[in-house]
Design a protein around this motif. Structure first.
Motif, PDB file in Angstrom:
ATOM      1  N   PRO A 171       0.835  -1.214   0.000  1.00 31.29           N
ATOM      2  CA  PRO A 171       0.000   0.000   0.000  1.00 31.29           C
ATOM      3  C   PRO A 171       0.864   1.257   0.000  1.00 31.29           C
ATOM      4  CG  PRO A 171      -0.767  -1.569   1.648  1.00 31.29           C
ATOM      5  CD  PRO A 171       0.549  -2.088   1.151  1.00 31.29           C
ATOM      6  N   VAL A 172       0.351   2.292  -0.632  1.00 27.84           N
ATOM      7  CA  VAL A 172       1.051   3.570  -0.713  1.00 27.84           C
ATOM      8  C   VAL A 172       0.103   4.680  -0.264  1.00 27.84           C
ATOM      9  CG1 VAL A 172       2.123   5.261  -2.247  1.00 27.84           C
ATOM     10  CG2 VAL A 172       2.592   2.842  -2.573  1.00 27.84           C
ATOM     11  N   GLU A 173       0.597   5.540   0.610  1.00 27.62           N
ATOM     12  CA  GLU A 173      -0.163   6.726   1.001  1.00 27.62           C
ATOM     13  C   GLU A 173       0.255   7.884   0.107  1.00 27.62           C
ATOM     14  OE1 GLU A 173      -1.037   7.933   5.283  1.00 27.62           O
ATOM     15  OE2 GLU A 173       0.390   9.498   4.662  1.00 27.62           O
ATOM     16  N   ILE A 174      -0.717   8.514  -0.512  1.00 27.59           N
ATOM     17  CA  ILE A 174      -0.438   9.590  -1.464  1.00 27.59           C
ATOM     18  C   ILE A 174      -1.186  10.851  -1.034  1.00 27.59           C
ATOM     19  CG2 ILE A 174      -0.575  10.334  -3.869  1.00 27.59           C
ATOM     20  CD1 ILE A 174      -0.661   7.401  -4.670  1.00 27.59           C
ATOM     21  N   LYS A 175      -0.457  11.955  -0.975  1.00 28.03           N
ATOM     22  CA  LYS A 175      -1.069  13.250  -0.714  1.00 28.03           C
ATOM     23  C   LYS A 175      -0.949  14.105  -1.965  1.00 28.03           C
ATOM     24  CE  LYS A 175      -1.071  17.316   2.289  1.00 28.03           C
ATOM     25  NZ  LYS A 175      -0.453  17.993   3.462  1.00 28.03           N
ATOM     26  N   VAL A 176      -2.079  14.583  -2.463  1.00 26.02           N
ATOM     27  CA  VAL A 176      -2.085  15.481  -3.619  1.00 26.02           C
ATOM     28  C   VAL A 176      -2.626  16.833  -3.174  1.00 26.02           C
ATOM     29  CG1 VAL A 176      -2.271  13.661  -5.339  1.00 26.02           C
ATOM     30  CG2 VAL A 176      -4.339  14.603  -4.366  1.00 26.02           C
ATOM     31  N   ALA A 177      -1.962  17.909  -3.598  1.00 21.92           N
ATOM     32  CA  ALA A 177      -2.337  19.244  -3.140  1.00 21.92           C
ATOM     33  C   ALA A 177      -2.275  20.240  -4.288  1.00 21.92           C
ATOM     34  CB  ALA A 177      -1.423  19.691  -2.003  1.00 21.92           C
ATOM     35  N   LEU A 178      -3.277  21.093  -4.353  1.00 20.22           N
ATOM     36  CA  LEU A 178      -3.339  22.130  -5.375  1.00 20.22           C
ATOM     37  C   LEU A 178      -2.597  23.383  -4.927  1.00 20.22           C
ATOM     38  CD1 LEU A 178      -7.087  21.975  -6.479  1.00 20.22           C
ATOM     39  CD2 LEU A 178      -5.123  21.390  -7.897  1.00 20.22           C
ATOM     40  N   ASP A 179      -1.886  23.991  -5.854  1.00 23.75           N
ATOM     41  CA  ASP A 179      -1.284  25.309  -5.642  1.00 23.75           C
ATOM     42  C   ASP A 179      -1.886  26.237  -6.689  1.00 23.75           C
ATOM     43  OD1 ASP A 179       0.237  27.491  -5.052  1.00 23.75           O
ATOM     44  OD2 ASP A 179       2.132  26.669  -5.803  1.00 23.75           O
ATOM     45  N   LEU A 180      -2.738  27.143  -6.244  1.00 24.13           N
ATOM     46  CA  LEU A 180      -3.491  27.992  -7.172  1.00 24.13           C
ATOM     47  C   LEU A 180      -2.898  29.397  -7.197  1.00 24.13           C
ATOM     48  CD1 LEU A 180      -7.077  26.871  -6.094  1.00 24.13           C
ATOM     49  CD2 LEU A 180      -5.732  26.061  -8.037  1.00 24.13           C
ATOM     50  N   PRO A 181      -2.798  29.992  -8.377  1.00 18.59           N
ATOM     51  CA  PRO A 181      -2.201  31.331  -8.481  1.00 18.59           C
ATOM     52  C   PRO A 181      -3.146  32.408  -7.971  1.00 18.59           C
ATOM     53  CG  PRO A 181      -3.041  30.646 -10.615  1.00 18.59           C
ATOM     54  CD  PRO A 181      -3.226  29.473  -9.694  1.00 18.59           C
ATOM     55  N   SER A 182      -2.573  33.531  -7.525  1.00 12.58           N
ATOM     56  CA  SER A 182      -3.375  34.693  -7.113  1.00 12.58           C
ATOM     57  C   SER A 182      -3.417  35.758  -8.205  1.00 12.58           C
ATOM     58  CB  SER A 182      -2.814  35.306  -5.828  1.00 12.58           C
ATOM     59  OG  SER A 182      -1.458  35.699  -6.016  1.00 12.58           O
ATOM     60  N   LYS A 183      -2.553  35.559  -9.225  1.00 13.30           N
ATOM     61  CA  LYS A 183      -2.554  36.474 -10.366  1.00 13.30           C
ATOM     62  C   LYS A 183      -2.474  35.657 -11.645  1.00 13.30           C
ATOM     63  CE  LYS A 183      -0.405  40.404  -8.024  1.00 13.30           C
ATOM     64  NZ  LYS A 183       0.713  41.394  -8.046  1.00 13.30           N
ATOM     65  N   ASP A 184      -3.103  36.169 -12.696  1.00 12.15           N
ATOM     66  CA  ASP A 184      -3.027  35.476 -13.981  1.00 12.15           C
ATOM     67  C   ASP A 184      -1.728  35.859 -14.682  1.00 12.15           C
ATOM     68  OD1 ASP A 184      -3.311  37.926 -15.317  1.00 12.15           O
ATOM     69  OD2 ASP A 184      -5.462  37.688 -15.609  1.00 12.15           O
ATOM     70  N   PRO A 185      -1.425  35.264 -15.853  1.00  8.37           N
ATOM     71  CA  PRO A 185      -0.156  35.573 -16.533  1.00  8.37           C
ATOM     72  C   PRO A 185       0.000  37.046 -16.901  1.00  8.37           C
ATOM     73  CG  PRO A 185      -1.065  33.525 -17.384  1.00  8.37           C
ATOM     74  CD  PRO A 185      -2.115  34.122 -16.496  1.00  8.37           C
ATOM     75  N   ASN A 186      -1.096  37.804 -16.923  1.00  9.34           N
ATOM     76  CA  ASN A 186      -1.023  39.227 -17.225  1.00  9.34           C
ATOM     77  C   ASN A 186      -0.827  40.067 -15.976  1.00  9.34           C
ATOM     78  OD1 ASN A 186      -1.555  38.756 -20.022  1.00  9.34           O
ATOM     79  ND2 ASN A 186      -3.743  38.525 -19.512  1.00  9.34           N
ATOM     80  N   GLY A 187      -0.728  39.420 -14.819  1.00 11.81           N
ATOM     81  CA  GLY A 187      -0.530  40.149 -13.571  1.00 11.81           C
ATOM     82  C   GLY A 187      -1.808  40.631 -12.917  1.00 11.81           C
ATOM     83  N   LYS A 188      -2.952  40.267 -13.466  1.00 15.38           N
ATOM     84  CA  LYS A 188      -4.224  40.700 -12.895  1.00 15.38           C
ATOM     85  C   LYS A 188      -4.695  39.712 -11.828  1.00 15.38           C
ATOM     86  CE  LYS A 188      -5.699  42.983 -17.179  1.00 15.38           C
ATOM     87  NZ  LYS A 188      -6.728  43.011 -18.257  1.00 15.38           N
ATOM     88  N   PRO A 189      -5.457  40.179 -10.847  1.00 18.36           N
ATOM     89  CA  PRO A 189      -5.921  39.284  -9.781  1.00 18.36           C
ATOM     90  C   PRO A 189      -6.775  38.140 -10.338  1.00 18.36           C
ATOM     91  CG  PRO A 189      -6.258  41.576  -9.177  1.00 18.36           C
ATOM     92  CD  PRO A 189      -5.871  41.571 -10.627  1.00 18.36           C
ATOM     93  N   ILE A 190      -6.628  37.002  -9.717  1.00 18.69           N
ATOM     94  CA  ILE A 190      -7.420  35.838 -10.100  1.00 18.69           C
ATOM     95  C   ILE A 190      -7.793  35.103  -8.821  1.00 18.69           C
ATOM     96  CG2 ILE A 190      -5.418  34.311 -10.371  1.00 18.69           C
ATOM     97  CD1 ILE A 190      -6.830  33.073 -12.783  1.00 18.69           C
ATOM     98  N   ALA A 191      -8.978  34.508  -8.818  1.00 21.39           N
ATOM     99  CA  ALA A 191      -9.448  33.827  -7.612  1.00 21.39           C
ATOM    100  C   ALA A 191     -10.158  32.538  -7.993  1.00 21.39           C
ATOM    101  CB  ALA A 191     -10.379  34.743  -6.813  1.00 21.39           C
ATOM    102  N   PHE A 192     -10.147  31.590  -7.053  1.00 18.20           N
ATOM    103  CA  PHE A 192     -10.775  30.296  -7.271  1.00 18.20           C
ATOM    104  C   PHE A 192     -11.570  29.904  -6.037  1.00 18.20           C
ATOM    105  CE2 PHE A 192      -6.922  30.282  -9.816  1.00 18.20           C
ATOM    106  CZ  PHE A 192      -7.370  29.821 -11.047  1.00 18.20           C
ATOM    107  N   SER A 193     -12.644  29.202  -6.308  1.00 14.63           N
ATOM    108  CA  SER A 193     -13.372  28.518  -5.243  1.00 14.63           C
ATOM    109  C   SER A 193     -13.079  27.036  -5.371  1.00 14.63           C
ATOM    110  CB  SER A 193     -14.876  28.776  -5.373  1.00 14.63           C
ATOM    111  OG  SER A 193     -15.590  27.954  -4.482  1.00 14.63           O
ATOM    112  N   THR A 194     -12.667  26.411  -4.291  1.00 13.39           N
ATOM    113  CA  THR A 194     -12.386  24.983  -4.319  1.00 13.39           C
ATOM    114  C   THR A 194     -12.750  24.376  -2.978  1.00 13.39           C
ATOM    115  OG1 THR A 194     -10.694  23.293  -4.693  1.00 13.39           O
ATOM    116  CG2 THR A 194      -9.962  25.335  -3.653  1.00 13.39           C
ATOM    117  N   PRO A 195     -13.425  23.218  -2.981  1.00 15.56           N
ATOM    118  CA  PRO A 195     -13.853  22.629  -1.716  1.00 15.56           C
ATOM    119  C   PRO A 195     -12.694  22.141  -0.859  1.00 15.56           C
ATOM    120  CG  PRO A 195     -14.268  21.112  -3.525  1.00 15.56           C
ATOM    121  CD  PRO A 195     -13.848  22.411  -4.136  1.00 15.56           C
ATOM    122  N   LYS A 196     -11.610  21.733  -1.507  1.00  8.51           N
ATOM    123  CA  LYS A 196     -10.489  21.175  -0.761  1.00  8.51           C
ATOM    124  C   LYS A 196      -9.242  21.243  -1.631  1.00  8.51           C
ATOM    125  CE  LYS A 196     -10.052  17.494   2.648  1.00  8.51           C
ATOM    126  NZ  LYS A 196     -10.578  16.180   3.082  1.00  8.51           N
TER     127      LYS A 196
END
Length: 427
Positions: free
Chosen positions: A59-84
């Protein structure tokens, strides 16, 4: 194991059946990460999809985690809603499955291209874990725990082709100008098993049913059919992985791989075709897709068996050259470890190394040069080409690599003697 099946099959490459060669090795798992859809509106759910494949029998224990940006490639603010943003999973030995992490771009996000989302993957297992799959792409499954429709949906996803910082993989999507009403349904991460050990019994039955067909096909793997396709495949694959070859090097490796596909029972009383990884892979491939039997022999070898033949060729070459050079080339365990190192390089998971050309592949090719004589082949020309290649290579190496060229010199001299004894004249 079915008593009539005279080998223990490796577990099928479920990830490869979905994502092809697009995989990242994060010991002891392999992963492929994509995002769907690739273009989304504000307030439209998007899923980061990860195919996870346990490569060991524990058995293998795996942790996966999202890293979401706060700015888009143009430098403008960006936001996300995510449950986890992170989930922890437990994969049983050899299990393969798919995890989906949903997210929704929301205000103040603006339309943008190439918005990055990074998924980090960390895995750990206990001690004494044994590999149940090779590190490269291998035979696909003949049975899955999901429907063909679900498999097709996964195959339609575009997966990332490289990792960032070892255990992090970035995928990209676009935010379209249109804005949808706020998404009100509850989202949650999901995991679904695609293949587990429960499918192994049925896999074995399917493999057993194809052994006779595989034997017939194996008889067609003669030099006239497979040498030229292998020559071109070796040349292209090595170049694509950062080691462009000289013609003599390509020739020697192709000859060794051609020889590996032959019946060696005359020279090795312990030889059994069932022990060859390439034959086992052929049986598994036919169990998954019986139409492969109608493909010409060269294409079967190059498309479906290349990595398996390479693995067998490495082990065979060590045995061939050991009595000729009288040098310690490691025991069986060390040779298997080395063969897997080469396969990991072929899988794009390690840096190119000049040693992967010569030890033991080119050296083994010299040892069988007088035996594998293909159409339009010039065995004496291969000797000459290798001497020319050596003059260019040897200036760039030191240490262990220099010792390899000392072995090459001995083998080339012995190779000339073999050609004369076989009464093969210069072309």
């Amino acid at each position: 194991m079915d008593n009539r099946l005279h080998f223990e099959p490796l577990y099928p490459d479920v990830l490869g059946a979905i994502a092809g060669n697009l995989r990242v090795i994060i010991e002891p798992v392999q992963a492929a990460v994509g995002i769907f859809p690739r273009r989304a509106y504000i307030n439209q759910p998007v899923e980061v999809v990860a195919i996870l494949q346990n490569m060991v029998d524990q058995p293998v224990e795996i942790k996966v985690a999202l890293d979401l940006p706060s700015k888009d490639p143009n430098g403008k603010p960006i936001a996300f809603s995510t449950p986890k943003k992170a989930v922890t999973l437990q994969l049983t030995g050899g299990e393969a499955g798919v995890v989906r992490l949903p997210l929704v771009p929301i205000n103040p996000s603006q339309p943008a291209e190439d918005v990055p989302v990074t998924l980090s993957i960390k895995a750990r297992t206990g001690k004494n874990a044994n590999a149940v799959r090779p590190p490269t792409r291998s035979a696909p499954p003949s049975v899955l725990a999901v429907s063909p429709f679900k498999l097709q949906v996964l195959q339609d996803i575009d997966f990332a082709d490289h990792a960032v910082n070892g255990d992090s993989i970035s995928v990209f999507f676009a935010i379209e100008p249109k804005k949808l009403p706020a998404y009100t349904q509850q989202l949650k991460p999901t995991y679904e098993a695609l293949w587990t050990r429960q499918q192994l019994g049925e896999e074995r039955k399917h493999i057993l049913a194809k052994i006779d067909d595989a034997r017939l096909i194996a008889h067609s793997f003669i030099a006239n059919e497979v040498y030229i396709p292998l020559f071109h495949a070796v040349d292209e694959i090595y170049a694509a992985h950062g080691l462009p070859l000289h013609p003599g090097e390509t020739n020697a490796i192709a000859k060794l791989m051609t020889y590996t596909l032959g019946d060696q029972s005359d020279t090795d009383p312990n030889y059994r075709i069932e022990d060859q990884r390439w034959f086992q892979t052929l049986c598994q491939t036919l169990a998954s897709d019986e139409t492969v039997a109608r493909v010409n022999p060269g294409d079967i070898v190059v498309r479906h068996l290349f990595e398996a033949v390479m693995y067998d060729a490495i082990l065979l070459a060590f045995a061939l050259i050991r009595p000729r050079v009288r040098t310690n080339l490691g025991d069986k365990t060390e040779r298997i470890v080395y063969a897997n190192r080469v396969l990991k390089w072929l899988a794009g998971q390690s840096e190119a190394d000049l040693i992967y050309i010569y030890l033991p592949l080119v050296l083994g090719g010299v040892a069988v040069n007088h035996v594998v004589v293909a159409p339009k082949d010039d065995p004496w020309g291969m000797i000459d080409d290798l001497r020319e290649a050596e003059r260019g290579r040897v200036r760039l190496v030191a240490g262990d690599a220099a010792e390899i060229f000392d072995m090459l010199d001995k083998l080339l001299e012995r190779g000339e003697e073999d050609l004369r004894r076989a009464r093969i004249s210069r072309g």
